[in-house]
Design a protein around this motif. Structure first.
Motif, PDB file in Angstrom:
ATOM      1  N   ILE A 104       1.101  -0.667  -0.277  1.00  0.00           N
ATOM      2  CA  ILE A 104      -0.146  -0.328  -0.135  1.00  0.00           C
ATOM      3  C   ILE A 104       1.244   1.677  -0.157  1.00  0.00           C
ATOM      4  O   ILE A 104       0.294   2.106  -0.582  1.00  0.00           O
ATOM      5  CB  ILE A 104      -0.767   0.077   1.022  1.00  0.00           C
ATOM      6  CG1 ILE A 104      -1.919   0.902   1.086  1.00  0.00           C
ATOM      7  CG2 ILE A 104      -0.409  -0.608   2.195  1.00  0.00           C
ATOM      8  CD1 ILE A 104      -3.025   1.137   0.344  1.00  0.00           C
ATOM      9  N   ILE A 105       1.906   1.127   1.174  1.00  0.00           N
ATOM     10  CA  ILE A 105       2.862   1.991   0.988  1.00  0.00           C
ATOM     11  C   ILE A 105       3.543   2.779  -1.002  1.00  0.00           C
ATOM     12  O   ILE A 105       3.858   3.939  -0.776  1.00  0.00           O
ATOM     13  CB  ILE A 105       3.992   2.061   1.814  1.00  0.00           C
ATOM     14  CG1 ILE A 105       5.058   2.875   2.131  1.00  0.00           C
ATOM     15  CG2 ILE A 105       5.029   0.643   1.388  1.00  0.00           C
ATOM     16  CD1 ILE A 105       3.934   4.674   2.841  1.00  0.00           C
ATOM     17  N   VAL A 106       2.968   1.243  -0.851  1.00  0.00           N
ATOM     18  CA  VAL A 106       4.125   1.960  -2.843  1.00  0.00           C
ATOM     19  C   VAL A 106       2.782   2.578  -4.177  1.00  0.00           C
ATOM     20  O   VAL A 106       3.009   3.365  -3.942  1.00  0.00           O
ATOM     21  CB  VAL A 106       4.646   0.657  -3.588  1.00  0.00           C
ATOM     22  CG1 VAL A 106       5.443   1.471  -5.209  1.00  0.00           C
ATOM     23  CG2 VAL A 106       6.073   0.477  -2.857  1.00  0.00           C
ATOM     24  N   THR A 107       1.938   1.766  -3.733  1.00  0.00           N
ATOM     25  CA  THR A 107       0.745   2.874  -4.822  1.00  0.00           C
ATOM     26  C   THR A 107       0.575   3.620  -3.981  1.00  0.00           C
ATOM     27  O   THR A 107       0.232   5.243  -4.940  1.00  0.00           O
ATOM     28  CB  THR A 107      -0.138   1.355  -4.775  1.00  0.00           C
ATOM     29  OG1 THR A 107      -0.610   1.344  -2.961  1.00  0.00           O
ATOM     30  CG2 THR A 107       0.251   0.291  -5.134  1.00  0.00           C
ATOM     31  N   PHE A 108       0.072   3.932  -2.260  1.00  0.00           N
ATOM     32  CA  PHE A 108      -0.040   5.612  -1.866  1.00  0.00           C
ATOM     33  C   PHE A 108       0.636   6.720  -2.701  1.00  0.00           C
ATOM     34  O   PHE A 108       0.052   7.646  -2.950  1.00  0.00           O
ATOM     35  CB  PHE A 108      -0.859   5.092  -0.742  1.00  0.00           C
ATOM     36  CG  PHE A 108      -0.914   6.527   0.120  1.00  0.00           C
ATOM     37  CD1 PHE A 108      -2.392   6.469  -0.034  1.00  0.00           C
ATOM     38  CD2 PHE A 108      -0.525   7.378   0.910  1.00  0.00           C
ATOM     39  CE1 PHE A 108      -3.232   7.795   0.398  1.00  0.00           C
ATOM     40  CE2 PHE A 108      -0.791   8.638   1.915  1.00  0.00           C
ATOM     41  CZ  PHE A 108      -2.471   8.768   0.992  1.00  0.00           C
ATOM     42  N   ALA A 109       2.093   5.664  -2.411  1.00  0.00           N
ATOM     43  CA  ALA A 109       3.039   7.083  -2.730  1.00  0.00           C
ATOM     44  C   ALA A 109       2.587   7.792  -4.234  1.00  0.00           C
ATOM     45  O   ALA A 109       2.968   9.304  -3.831  1.00  0.00           O
ATOM     46  CB  ALA A 109       4.893   6.791  -2.443  1.00  0.00           C
ATOM     47  N   LEU A 110       3.065   6.919  -5.307  1.00  0.00           N
ATOM     48  CA  LEU A 110       2.445   6.959  -6.442  1.00  0.00           C
ATOM     49  C   LEU A 110       1.071   7.915  -6.394  1.00  0.00           C
ATOM     50  O   LEU A 110       1.439   9.349  -7.507  1.00  0.00           O
ATOM     51  CB  LEU A 110       2.326   5.377  -7.058  1.00  0.00           C
ATOM     52  CG  LEU A 110       3.774   4.844  -7.771  1.00  0.00           C
ATOM     53  CD1 LEU A 110       3.121   3.716  -8.343  1.00  0.00           C
ATOM     54  CD2 LEU A 110       4.186   5.569  -8.522  1.00  0.00           C
ATOM     55  N   ALA A 111       0.158   7.577  -5.941  1.00  0.00           N
ATOM     56  CA  ALA A 111      -1.307   8.467  -5.816  1.00  0.00           C
ATOM     57  C   ALA A 111      -0.885   9.115  -5.271  1.00  0.00           C
ATOM     58  O   ALA A 111      -1.735  10.843  -5.895  1.00  0.00           O
ATOM     59  CB  ALA A 111      -2.579   7.596  -5.334  1.00  0.00           C
ATOM     60  N   ILE A 112      -0.876  10.002  -4.519  1.00  0.00           N
ATOM     61  CA  ILE A 112      -0.791  11.207  -3.602  1.00  0.00           C
ATOM     62  C   ILE A 112       0.674  12.140  -4.198  1.00  0.00           C
ATOM     63  O   ILE A 112      -0.110  13.131  -4.931  1.00  0.00           O
ATOM     64  CB  ILE A 112       0.371  10.842  -2.038  1.00  0.00           C
ATOM     65  CG1 ILE A 112      -0.056  12.295  -1.418  1.00  0.00           C
ATOM     66  CG2 ILE A 112       1.782  10.949  -1.691  1.00  0.00           C
ATOM     67  CD1 ILE A 112      -2.021  11.967  -0.755  1.00  0.00           C
ATOM     68  N   PHE A 113       1.522  11.742  -4.736  1.00  0.00           N
ATOM     69  CA  PHE A 113       2.790  12.235  -6.463  1.00  0.00           C
ATOM     70  C   PHE A 113       1.423  12.661  -7.222  1.00  0.00           C
ATOM     71  O   PHE A 113       1.684  13.219  -7.959  1.00  0.00           O
ATOM     72  CB  PHE A 113       3.745  11.488  -6.916  1.00  0.00           C
ATOM     73  CG  PHE A 113       4.422  11.720  -7.163  1.00  0.00           C
ATOM     74  CD1 PHE A 113       5.353  13.505  -7.071  1.00  0.00           C
ATOM     75  CD2 PHE A 113       4.386  11.351  -8.627  1.00  0.00           C
ATOM     76  CE1 PHE A 113       5.137  13.846  -7.916  1.00  0.00           C
ATOM     77  CE2 PHE A 113       4.936  12.614 -10.047  1.00  0.00           C
ATOM     78  CZ  PHE A 113       5.384  13.194  -9.318  1.00  0.00           C
TER      79      PHE A 113
END
Lengths: 243, 190
Positions: A114-123
């Motif tokens: 989740i942290i990887v996808t969330f980092a991409l999404a928040i970016f």
């Protein structure tokens, strides 16, 4: 039966590296990010080396990926999104190759965290919001006020719109992460069933595993596509602002 | 159905995870290094794609599109030229047809004129010859009448001469004599 969640464990490789208070140790997750990026880079650099008029198979593959993303962008966000093409292409290829490389047995699925996808999404979320305010100033807030809504309903609608806008990074990241994690967990569970049921009853979960592998490859592509196309749609809102 | 299945498995795996200390995804200790390496790798990939892959791909695709559109343009001009040549050819054919028609009608006229001329000449000749022949016949007729008269008078003179010498002459002898004399005279004439 082996714990199906073990496959998602992040294991540090080599020494623990720290910068200030931040732990930046290299792990199996980092390794597969590097493998993904190296695979894409080598594949595409090699494929586009010749630039021949009649493309080789590999060049054709690269051009197909290019035109697939180009079509996706022009259909959802129009010609104004042209400068963001390399980013969308990178995003699509990164997610696609992470998902696909994760399908190889004993590998690690970067996008199942989740942290990887969330980092991409928040970016993406922050980037799109900045683009929107830069292009339209405070007029970008009109995004939350749909036209043709009765004045009485307007406060409720605006609240709903703001919430839906703010939940974009969550839905975008959770969709990809949950799909990848659920798929891999399911495959692990069925793989475990094959072993525990043995030669007598193991055939049924084995068949199911084979079918699931096909399904997961489809999901791997589909989720990369969905991730990229939702980014295009958000970008379209920021660039064109007609709600 | 599939969704239900996924959810049930998801739930069961979450339960599993709970037993053994939770989902690894929710361990905050792994977050910072993952974000760090994501930024490094994703950033690197972005640089590779935007600086190398994207320009190369757009160039090769553009190049191909240019080439194809050039070919299409060339094909269009060639088609136009063909059309032009075809029209010229049609015109040429129709012109030649007209010319040929003209030549045929002229030739026919000329031939007719010549034919008429020749025919008239011939007619004239024929009529002249006929006239001449008629005249000759006429003259011959009148001459022969004169000859006959002369012969008759001579024959009668001779006859008288013979008859006066002998009274008792047979009618047959007279006829014979006439024949003889006339034959002689005719022979002289001829």
């Amino acid at each position: 039966m082996a714990n199906p969640m073990n496959q998602f464990e992040v294991k540090t490789i080599g020494p623990k590296i720290e910068i200030g208070n931040f732990d930046i140790s290299f792990s199996n997750a980092s390794l597969f990010m590097v493998i993904t990026v190296a695979t894409i880079s080598l594949l595409f650099i090699f494929a586009t080396k010749k630039k021949s008029l009649v493309p080789s198979r590999l060049q054709l593959l690269a051009e197909m990926a290019y035109e697939f993303v180009a079509k996706m962008i022009s259909e959802t966000a129009g010609s104004k999104a042209r400068p963001y093409f390399p980013f969308i292409l990178t995003l699509f290829l990164f997610v696609l190759f992470c998902n696909m490389i994760g399908m190889i047995p004993y590998s690690f699925t970067v996008t199942s965290h989740i942290i990887v996808t969330f980092a991409l999404a928040i970016f993406i979320f922050i980037g799109v919001t900045i683009i929107g305010f830069v292009k339209h100033g405070f007029g970008y807030l009109k995004l939350f006020v749909p036209s043709g809504v009765p004045v009485v309903l307007l406060p409720i609608i605006v609240v709903i719109e703001v919430i839906s806008y703010l939940s974009r990074p969550v839905s975008l990241s959770v969709r990809l992460f949950a799909n990848m994690m659920a798929g891999h967990t399911m495959m692990k569970v069925f793989g475990g069933f094959v072993i525990s049921l043995g030669l007598v009853g193991g055939w049924l979960p084995l068949g199911f595993s084979v079918a699931l592998t096909g399904l997961e490859i489809l999901v791997a592509f589909l989720q990369a596509y969905v991730f990229a196309i939702l980014t295009c749609i958000y970008l379209n809102d920021a660039l064109n602002l007609h709600h | 159905m599939l969704r239900v299945l996924i959810f049930s498995i998801f739930a069961s795996s979450a339960a599993f995870a709970a037993e053994s200390g939770g989902m690894p995804q929710l361990d905050p200790n792994s977050w910072v290094p993952q974000i760090f390496w994501l930024i490094i790798t994703f950033g690197g990939l972005y640089i590779v794609i935007s600086k190398i892959v994207f320009p190369r791909l757009s160039e090769s695709i553009e190049q191909r599109n240019d080439y194809v559109s050039d070919l299409v343009d060339e094909a269009k001009t060639l088609a136009e030229q063909t059309e032009k040549l075809n029209n010229e050819y049609k015109e040429l054919i129709s012109n030649s047809k007209k010319e040929a028609q003209e030549i045929i009608t002229n030739g026919r006229k000329k031939l007719n004129a010549e034919f008429d001329k020749k025919k008239n000449e011939l007619d004239k000749n024929i009529s002249e010859l006929t006239e001449k022949a008629e005249k000759e016949i006429q003259s011959f007729k009148s001459n022969s009448i004169k000859d006959v008269q002369t012969i008759a008078s001579q024959v009668s003179g001779e006859l008288l001469k013979e008859l006066s010498l002998n009274d008792e002459i047979d009618q047959n002898i007279i006829i014979k004599k006439i024949e003889d004399i006339s034959k002689k005279k005719m022979g002289e004439l001829n």
